[in-house]
Design a protein around this motif. Structure first.
Motif, short mmCIF file in Angstrom:
data_model
loop_
_atom_site.label_atom_id
_atom_site.label_comp_id
_atom_site.label_asym_id
_atom_site.label_seq_id
_atom_site.Cartn_x
_atom_site.Cartn_y
_atom_site.Cartn_z
N SER A 273 0.84 -1.21 0.00
CA SER A 273 0.00 0.00 0.00
C SER A 273 0.87 1.26 0.00
N TYR A 274 2.02 1.20 0.68
CA TYR A 274 2.94 2.34 0.64
C TYR A 274 3.47 2.55 -0.78
N GLU A 275 3.80 1.48 -1.47
CA GLU A 275 4.30 1.60 -2.84
C GLU A 275 3.23 2.16 -3.77
N MET A 276 1.98 1.78 -3.56
CA MET A 276 0.88 2.32 -4.37
C MET A 276 0.77 3.82 -4.18
N PHE A 277 0.89 4.25 -2.93
CA PHE A 277 0.85 5.68 -2.64
C PHE A 277 2.05 6.40 -3.23
N LEU A 278 3.22 5.79 -3.06
CA LEU A 278 4.45 6.40 -3.57
C LEU A 278 4.36 6.63 -5.08
N LYS A 279 3.78 5.69 -5.78
CA LYS A 279 3.61 5.84 -7.23
C LYS A 279 2.75 7.05 -7.55
N GLU A 280 1.68 7.24 -6.80
CA GLU A 280 0.74 8.34 -7.07
C GLU A 280 1.31 9.70 -6.69
N VAL A 281 2.29 9.74 -5.77
CA VAL A 281 2.92 11.03 -5.43
C VAL A 281 4.26 11.18 -6.15
N ASN A 282 4.41 10.42 -7.23
CA ASN A 282 5.59 10.54 -8.11
C ASN A 282 6.89 10.31 -7.35
N ASN A 283 6.88 9.31 -6.47
CA ASN A 283 8.06 8.97 -5.67
C ASN A 283 8.63 10.20 -4.95
N HIS A 284 7.74 10.97 -4.39
CA HIS A 284 8.13 12.21 -3.73
C HIS A 284 9.25 11.93 -2.71
N PRO A 285 10.33 12.70 -2.76
CA PRO A 285 11.47 12.41 -1.88
C PRO A 285 11.16 12.57 -0.40
N ARG A 286 10.11 13.32 -0.05
CA ARG A 286 9.79 13.54 1.37
C ARG A 286 8.75 12.55 1.89
N ALA A 287 8.23 11.67 1.04
CA ALA A 287 7.24 10.67 1.47
C ALA A 287 7.99 9.48 2.05
N CYS A 288 8.38 9.62 3.32
CA CYS A 288 9.26 8.64 3.96
C CYS A 288 8.48 7.79 4.97
N LEU A 289 9.21 7.02 5.77
CA LEU A 289 8.60 6.02 6.62
C LEU A 289 9.04 6.15 8.07
N LEU A 290 8.09 5.90 8.96
CA LEU A 290 8.36 5.64 10.37
C LEU A 290 8.25 4.13 10.54
N TYR A 291 9.35 3.50 10.92
CA TYR A 291 9.38 2.04 11.07
C TYR A 291 8.97 1.65 12.48
N ASP A 292 7.94 0.81 12.58
CA ASP A 292 7.46 0.29 13.86
C ASP A 292 7.15 -1.19 13.66
N PRO A 293 8.03 -2.08 14.13
CA PRO A 293 7.84 -3.51 13.86
C PRO A 293 6.61 -4.10 14.52
N SER A 294 6.09 -3.48 15.58
CA SER A 294 4.97 -4.07 16.30
C SER A 294 3.74 -4.25 15.40
N HIS A 295 3.51 -3.29 14.50
CA HIS A 295 2.35 -3.38 13.63
C HIS A 295 2.48 -4.50 12.62
N PHE A 296 3.72 -4.87 12.31
CA PHE A 296 3.94 -5.93 11.35
C PHE A 296 3.84 -7.30 11.99
N VAL A 297 4.20 -7.41 13.27
CA VAL A 297 3.97 -8.65 14.00
C VAL A 297 2.49 -8.99 13.98
N LEU A 298 1.64 -7.99 14.21
CA LEU A 298 0.19 -8.25 14.26
C LEU A 298 -0.39 -8.54 12.89
N GLN A 299 0.34 -8.21 11.82
CA GLN A 299 -0.11 -8.53 10.46
C GLN A 299 0.58 -9.78 9.91
N CYS A 300 1.45 -10.39 10.70
CA CYS A 300 2.23 -11.55 10.24
C CYS A 300 3.07 -11.19 9.02
N LEU A 301 3.61 -9.98 9.01
CA LEU A 301 4.47 -9.48 7.93
C LEU A 301 5.92 -9.60 8.38
#
Length: 350
Positions: free
Chosen positions: A198-226
């Protein structure tokens, strides 16, 4: 490589009406006393920061920074999670999310969105005034009610949703670019940006904007089994912020990812205090360090069981013990034979 900064603490879950949690000065002194070196400041409580004033007055921003510095701390970043949520709200959630906005903007989704957008722009300038280079937010969600579709989604619905989301965020991202600040989306269930795809889909629509960055929080990925470690491999160039938060996922024969509508204590997936969950933080810190992560390790406390003050005290020590003080030499330097181009060519037979 560089040594990660920290430990920092996100203040949102600790702010309250009693001392030392009811003023910026007092909460900073408390945080320093239990071992933190930085504070991440939410921007919806004027007792801690007046966001508009911080954007419009460098003098005021310096005063806020001075209060934090006087306690022996640094400001790590500003947070606009709640305002970011209001940039894009599906009508299903209008009433619930109205509480995130001042009363003057409730029951008026368009006015509420305009207020939220302006708040994000204030945060860009305020961050610049405070000397910060990153800021945290949520993306909001137009599509979340359709995340697990029944009936099936109409053709083109997702594409339309992401185009509209991008249209709302592009002016904000441009404002952050003008101030030299990265806007870091916390990838989070409930947001349209909830995983890598979903982040990549957004990134494509904002033309890979250099300021569209990420806050990494592993806890949310544990709950998604990612795979939260592979995620770092994919997106390390965009990861500019780090929430150190733990979680566990213990599915049973009766419930899994969705939790059966249970409260946090009774869900298969739940957040835990640092060290009490399943996140492999040794691997997380190692990967981020190897990829030369330049930001702060900031504890976000959310736990269904442990008292927050215990979680904070233990969390500061936990992060200290996981930050890797990077080496300035290779472990086998003792066996080095020096630089000799002629020898190198001889050894290669050239």
């Amino acid at each position: 490589m560089r040594t990660m900064k920290g430990p920092g603490i996100f203040l949102a879950q600790f702010i309250g009406d009693t001392a030392p949690f009811n003023s910026l000065e007092a909460i900073c002194k408390w945080a320093k006393a239990i071992g933190f070196e930085g504070v991440q400041i939410p921007t919806t409580d004027s007792r801690f920061i007046d966001l508009q004033q911080a954007a419009e007055s460098k003098t005021y921003a310096d005063e806020i920074k001075g209060i934090v510095n006087e306690a022996g701390l640094q400001i790590t970043e500003l947070s606009t999670h709640l305002q970011g949520q209001l940039v894009a709200v599906h009508p299903t959630y209008d009433k619930l999310f109205d509480g995130f906005a001042p009363e003057a903007y409730r029951n008026n989704p368009q006015a509420r969105t305009e207020w939220a957008v302006q708040q994000l722009k204030y945060a860009a300038k305020a961050s610049q005034n405070l000397g910060l280079n990153a800021s945290a937010t949520f993306s909001g969600a137009l599509l979340w009610p359709m995340v697990y579709p029944w009936p099936q989604r109409p053709a083109g619905l997702v594409e339309t949703g992401f185009k509209e989301l991008a249209n709302r965020w592009l002016p904000i991202l441009n404002a952050y670019d003008e101030e030299g600040v990265d806007l870091c989306y916390e990838i989070h269930p409930g947001e349209d940006l909830h995983d890598g795809i979903s982040y990549e889909m957004f990134l494509k629509e904002v033309n890979n904007h250099p300021r569209a960055c990420l806050l990494y929080d592993p806890s949310h990925f544990v709950l998604q089994c990612l795979d939260y470690l592979a995620y770092i491999d994919h997106y390390h160039e965009r990861i500019k912020m780090f929430h150190v938060k733990d979680a566990e996922f213990n599915p049973t024969g009766k419930q899994g990812v969705y939790g059966g509508y249970q409260g946090w204590v009774d869900r298969a997936g739940r957040f835990r205090s640092l060290g009490d969950g399943q996140v492999d933080f040794k691997a997380v810190f190692s990967k981020l360090t190897a990829y030369d992560f330049a930001g702060w390790a900031v504890m976000e406390w959310e736990c269904a069981l442990k008292h927050p003050e215990d979680g904070a005290r233990e969390g500061a020590e936990f992060i200290k013990n996981h930050i890797i003080h990077v080496t300035d030499k290779a472990f086998d330097d003792f066996a080095a034979s020096g630089t000799d181009e002629a020898l190198n060519r001889t050894l290669l037979g050239i």
